[in-house]
Design an enzyme around this catalytic site. Structure first.
Site, short mmCIF file in Angstrom:
data_model
loop_
_atom_site.label_atom_id
_atom_site.label_comp_id
_atom_site.label_asym_id
_atom_site.label_seq_id
_atom_site.Cartn_x
_atom_site.Cartn_y
_atom_site.Cartn_z
N LEU A 124 -7.93 -16.75 77.23
CA LEU A 124 -7.48 -18.13 77.16
C LEU A 124 -6.44 -18.32 76.04
O LEU A 124 -5.35 -18.84 76.26
CB LEU A 124 -8.70 -19.04 76.90
CG LEU A 124 -8.47 -20.54 76.90
CD1 LEU A 124 -8.11 -21.05 78.29
CD2 LEU A 124 -9.75 -21.27 76.43
N GLU A 361 -14.35 -19.94 69.73
CA GLU A 361 -14.92 -20.94 70.65
C GLU A 361 -14.87 -22.35 70.06
O GLU A 361 -15.81 -23.13 70.19
CB GLU A 361 -16.33 -20.56 71.08
CG GLU A 361 -16.30 -19.40 72.05
CD GLU A 361 -17.60 -19.19 72.77
OE1 GLU A 361 -18.23 -20.15 73.20
OE2 GLU A 361 -17.97 -18.01 72.89
C1 LIG Z 1 -13.13 -12.98 66.29
C2 LIG Z 1 -12.44 -13.84 67.29
C3 LIG Z 1 -12.68 -13.62 68.64
C4 LIG Z 1 -12.00 -14.39 69.60
N1 LIG Z 1 -12.20 -14.10 70.94
C5 LIG Z 1 -11.47 -14.80 71.87
C6 LIG Z 1 -11.57 -14.46 73.26
O1 LIG Z 1 -12.30 -13.54 73.64
N2 LIG Z 1 -10.83 -15.15 74.15
C7 LIG Z 1 -10.00 -16.16 73.77
O2 LIG Z 1 -9.36 -16.76 74.63
N3 LIG Z 1 -9.88 -16.51 72.45
C8 LIG Z 1 -10.60 -15.84 71.50
N4 LIG Z 1 -10.45 -16.15 70.16
C9 LIG Z 1 -9.53 -17.20 69.77
C10 LIG Z 1 -10.22 -18.41 69.17
O3 LIG Z 1 -10.84 -19.17 70.14
C11 LIG Z 1 -9.16 -19.16 68.36
O4 LIG Z 1 -8.87 -18.34 67.23
C12 LIG Z 1 -9.63 -20.53 67.90
O5 LIG Z 1 -9.76 -21.39 68.99
C13 LIG Z 1 -8.66 -21.14 66.88
O6 LIG Z 1 -7.34 -21.01 67.29
P1 LIG Z 1 -6.26 -20.42 66.27
O7 LIG Z 1 -6.78 -19.16 65.70
O8 LIG Z 1 -4.96 -20.37 66.97
O9 LIG Z 1 -6.20 -21.46 65.09
P2 LIG Z 1 -5.34 -22.81 65.07
O10 LIG Z 1 -5.60 -23.59 66.31
O11 LIG Z 1 -3.93 -22.50 64.75
O12 LIG Z 1 -6.01 -23.57 63.87
C14 LIG Z 1 -5.66 -23.30 62.50
C15 LIG Z 1 -6.46 -24.31 61.65
O13 LIG Z 1 -6.05 -25.65 61.97
C16 LIG Z 1 -7.18 -26.41 62.34
N5 LIG Z 1 -6.79 -27.36 63.39
C17 LIG Z 1 -6.11 -27.12 64.54
N6 LIG Z 1 -5.95 -28.25 65.23
C18 LIG Z 1 -6.59 -29.23 64.54
C19 LIG Z 1 -6.79 -30.63 64.75
N7 LIG Z 1 -6.34 -31.26 65.84
N8 LIG Z 1 -7.48 -31.31 63.79
C20 LIG Z 1 -7.95 -30.69 62.70
N9 LIG Z 1 -7.78 -29.38 62.44
C21 LIG Z 1 -7.11 -28.67 63.36
C22 LIG Z 1 -8.20 -25.40 62.84
O14 LIG Z 1 -9.52 -25.92 62.77
C23 LIG Z 1 -7.96 -24.25 61.87
O15 LIG Z 1 -8.64 -24.50 60.69
C24 LIG Z 1 -11.12 -15.40 69.20
C25 LIG Z 1 -10.89 -15.61 67.83
C26 LIG Z 1 -11.53 -14.83 66.88
C27 LIG Z 1 -11.24 -15.08 65.42
#
Ligand SMILES: Cc1cc2nc3c(=O)[nH]c(=O)nc-3n(C[C@H](O)[C@H](O)[C@H](O)COP(=O)(O)OP(=O)(O)OC[C@H]3O[C@@H](n4cnc5c(N)ncnc54)[C@H](O)[C@@H]3O)c2cc1C
Length: 384
Positions: A124, A361
């Site tokens: 995703l 998630e």
């Molecule tokens: C170990 C691990 C395993 C994973 N496995 C999968 C997988 O199998 N499949 C998959 O599809 N994804 C996976 N992910 C992705 C994961 O779901 C995303 O990392 C997560 O949703 C956060 O997205 P991002 O890392 O891009 O952070 P960002 O969305 O860039 O967020 C950065 C920061 O900004 C904050 N933020 C963002 N938007 C807002 C808002 N509107 N209001 C307040 N704060 C906000 C966030 O809380 C965070 O603190 C995995 C991630 C990790 C770390």
């Protein structure tokens, strides 16, 4: 809260715990830090029968059960986190097929997933679409009886070891230019390539995919065009509370290790557990753990009953349990003093393993947004 579970759920819990504390613990010791799913782990999980609650009985499972998914993750996560990742991905990659798959797709994929013969993924997240899933840029454009997919997926767990996955991509139509659809993809299809593996602070099979002119037969479309976003969100609704259960398992391991250490470590002529500063930390951990257990299993019971409030409770459980487990494990490291930061110590490993659970998630901040949105809706309904 667990004492309120049905007898057969408690029997499943005992089965998971026996597996985790016995065979899985021995395997963890042997394998150490890993960034893929070795055959020994794949076989062990498959033979343990632990995948049962992720799949319907008709396809080789026990029937989908949020309670049992939580029990399984709680039992294994504190023992061997990579096993928990593999288990969770089997759910995240399998449930979209259960939700939206045709009879032929279910018959083709689900039995092999339930038996653990195949491993799957959930694709995703993208480099520019993390919390903001709807910013997804990967496209799947129709070409005869195929779709041609181009784009990138980032942070995909199990991505190196899995031989198939569910991939979400934009399928713009005149009616809905932002439509998202789900596809079943298989390793070996030309164009679905691991771009690079991502090294995390703790053991985790996780990669970035490059998807270039990947031709997927129309029969691999999961559900109708445009239904992918709903399928993704419903899948996360089932699995999200179980992230809390995994955190709970890790916190329990930390408490047990801390109790053991504090009873044996002598300073100033007595075991450190006799110092109130230490015993209060242990008490705080116990309270955090009890609250996490209550919230996780309340959410799971609601999900299994089809209660519409389950999604809200799932977010609450995920948020609290992951934050609480992080606090507990931090305290556990403190109780261990220097011994807690030595590479290879149980609490040192947990300290690294717990961190990503507050992110994946849906981050803690995103859970707060979901909870606040529910509160606002409720207030409007009640005209508060
Ligand atoms: C170990 C691990 C395993 C994973 N496995 C999968 C997988 O199998 N499949 C998959 O599809 N994804 C996976 N992910 C992705 C994961 O779901 C995303 O990392 C997560 O949703 C956060 O997205 P991002 O890392 O891009 O952070 P960002 O969305 O860039 O967020 C950065 C920061 O900004 C904050 N933020 C963002 N938007 C807002 C808002 N509107 N209001 C307040 N704060 C906000 C966030 O809380 C965070 O603190 C995995 C991630 C990790 C770390």
């Amino acid at each position: 809260m667990q004492s309120m579970l049905a007898q057969d759920d408690l029997a499943f819990k005992a089965q998971c715990e026996a597996y985790a504390q016995g065979e899985l613990a021995a395997l963890a010791q042997k394998l150490g830090e890993i960034s893929d799913v070795p055959d020994a782990l794949k076989t062990s999980l498959a033979q343990s029968g632990i995948y049962g609650p992720l799949f319907p009985q008709a396809y080789g499972g026990q029937g989908v059960s949020a309670v049992r998914i939580c029990l399984a993750r709680e039992a294994i996560a504190g023992v061997f986190a990579p096993a928990d990742t593999t288990f969770a991905m089997q759910g995240l990659g399998g449930y979209p097929i259960i939700l939206a798959g045709s009879a032929a797709q279910k018959a083709r994929y689900l039995p092999a997933l339930a038996e653990g013969k195949r491993l799957t993924t959930f694709c995703l997240t993208e480099p520019e679409a993390g919390s903001d899933v709807a910013a997804m840029q990967t496209t799947a454009l129709p070409d005869g009886d195929h779709f041609v997919i181009n784009g990138r997926k980032h942070f995909i767990s199990n991505g190196y070891s899995a031989d198939m996955g569910v991939l979400f991509a934009r399928t713009p139509t005149a009616d809905n230019p932002k439509a998202i659809s789900a596809f079943i993809v298989e390793k070996g299809m030309p164009g679905w390539n691991v771009d690079h593996r991502i090294a995390l602070l703790a053991s985790h099979d996780i990669v970035a995919f490059e998807i270039k002119d990947l031709r997927v037969p129309g029969e691999n479309l999961l559900g109708p065009v445009g239904a992918g976003y709903k399928t993704a969100m419903q899948t996360l609704d089932l699995m999200r509370m179980s992230v809390g259960a995994a955190a709970l398992g890790m916190a329990r391991t930390a408490l047990k290790a801390s109790m053991r250490f504090a009873r044996r470590r002598v300073q100033f002529g007595r075991p450190i557990v006799e110092f109130q500063a230490i015993s209060f930390k242990l008490a705080d951990m116990a309270v955090d753990i009890q609250a996490a257990e209550s919230l996780v299993y309340l959410a799971a019971l609601k999900k299994d009953k089809g209660d519409p409030a389950a999604a809200l409770h799932s977010s609450i459980a995920k948020l609290h349990a992951t934050e609480a487990a992080f606090r507990c494990i931090d305290q556990a490291v403190q109780i261990h003093g220097g011994a807690g930061v030595v590479k290879g110590a149980v609490v040192e490993r947990l300290y690294r393993e717990i961190r990503p659970l507050r992110v994946y998630e849906g981050t803690t901040e995103i859970q707060k947004l979901i909870i606040a949105a529910h509160l606002l809706k409720q207030a409007k309904n009640e005209d508060v």
